[in-house]
Design a protein around this motif. Sequence first.
Motif, PDB file in Angstrom:
ATOM      1  N   PHE A 164      54.053  43.157 146.412  1.00 39.64           N
ATOM      2  CA  PHE A 164      54.009  43.193 144.953  1.00 39.64           C
ATOM      3  C   PHE A 164      54.946  44.292 144.488  1.00 39.64           C
ATOM      4  O   PHE A 164      55.587  44.957 145.304  1.00 39.64           O
ATOM      5  N   ASN A 165      55.079  44.460 143.198  1.00 37.99           N
ATOM      6  CA  ASN A 165      55.947  45.509 142.645  1.00 37.99           C
ATOM      7  C   ASN A 165      55.113  46.453 141.794  1.00 37.99           C
ATOM      8  O   ASN A 165      54.302  46.015 140.981  1.00 37.99           O
ATOM      9  N   TYR A 166      55.343  47.751 141.992  1.00 35.43           N
ATOM     10  CA  TYR A 166      54.625  48.754 141.212  1.00 35.43           C
ATOM     11  C   TYR A 166      55.338  50.096 141.305  1.00 35.43           C
ATOM     12  O   TYR A 166      55.802  50.443 142.387  1.00 35.43           O
ATOM     13  N   PRO A 167      55.452  50.866 140.270  1.00 32.23           N
ATOM     14  CA  PRO A 167      54.993  50.667 138.901  1.00 32.23           C
ATOM     15  C   PRO A 167      55.953  49.834 138.056  1.00 32.23           C
ATOM     16  O   PRO A 167      55.604  49.422 136.962  1.00 32.23           O
ATOM     17  N   THR A 168      57.176  49.589 138.546  1.00 31.71           N
ATOM     18  CA  THR A 168      58.106  48.737 137.805  1.00 31.71           C
ATOM     19  C   THR A 168      58.420  47.502 138.643  1.00 31.71           C
ATOM     20  O   THR A 168      58.084  47.427 139.821  1.00 31.71           O
ATOM     21  N   LYS A 169      59.090  46.562 138.050  1.00 31.56           N
ATOM     22  CA  LYS A 169      59.447  45.328 138.755  1.00 31.56           C
ATOM     23  C   LYS A 169      60.499  45.558 139.831  1.00 31.56           C
ATOM     24  O   LYS A 169      60.715  44.706 140.674  1.00 31.56           O
ATOM     25  N   ASN A 170      61.147  46.705 139.812  1.00 36.34           N
ATOM     26  CA  ASN A 170      62.200  47.005 140.786  1.00 36.34           C
ATOM     27  C   ASN A 170      61.716  47.843 141.966  1.00 36.34           C
ATOM     28  O   ASN A 170      62.525  48.259 142.791  1.00 36.34           O
ATOM     29  N   GLU A 171      60.421  48.135 142.032  1.00 39.13           N
ATOM     30  CA  GLU A 171      59.895  48.983 143.097  1.00 39.13           C
ATOM     31  C   GLU A 171      58.909  48.195 143.949  1.00 39.13           C
ATOM     32  O   GLU A 171      57.754  48.018 143.570  1.00 39.13           O
ATOM     33  N   PRO A 172      59.362  47.730 145.134  1.00 35.85           N
ATOM     34  CA  PRO A 172      58.497  46.919 145.988  1.00 35.85           C
ATOM     35  C   PRO A 172      57.382  47.735 146.629  1.00 35.85           C
ATOM     36  O   PRO A 172      57.547  48.913 146.930  1.00 35.85           O
ATOM     37  N   ALA A 173      56.249  47.061 146.814  1.00 37.13           N
ATOM     38  CA  ALA A 173      55.082  47.692 147.426  1.00 37.13           C
ATOM     39  C   ALA A 173      54.392  46.658 148.314  1.00 37.13           C
ATOM     40  O   ALA A 173      54.689  45.463 148.232  1.00 37.13           O
TER      41      ALA A 173
END
Length: 175
Positions: free
Chosen positions: A86-95
């Motif tokens: 998923f992405n968090y905290p922005t759409k450009n940061e994968p998690a």
Amino acid sequence: MSDDKKQTHHEDDKDMIKLIDNLNRKDDVHLNRRAFLKASFGATVAIGLATTPFGIFTFLRDENGEVKRVEITDIEDLAIGESRNFNYPTKNEPAILVRTPEDKFVAYNNKCTHLQCPVFYEHKENVLLCPCHKGYFNVDSGQPMAGPPQRELPKILLEIKDGKVFAVGREVRHG
């Protein structure tokens, strides 16, 4: 040497001693340009470090001051021993979210701390693996176990509510 020359030479020495005393004064050390620049730089760094938590706090909050909550998945949709990106905290940061064999949910930034390669969950070994340089991270703590990574993965704080898993913040960790 004549007495006049000795006296003149002796007076010259006293004048030189006055100059040396002037150079060794403690006030000169504290009031020069280099000391001023060092103090200014130190103060700038101190202020920057002191205000960083407020910037992070603001970044993780929405316009109403609420914690940015991102729904990741329903609990039933992620079986024990599986992971989900998923992405968090922005759409450009994968998690990555992992449901461990102990039925705990953990989430981390999905970039290896060595060279930013993606990290994958290996169910058989219960580790997070960076395939680029064979870096292994502990699933429960995010700490590096083997390979070139030296720093732990940034942890994402989770909240489980009404059968759903939410990302609610990041944990600032050092070590």
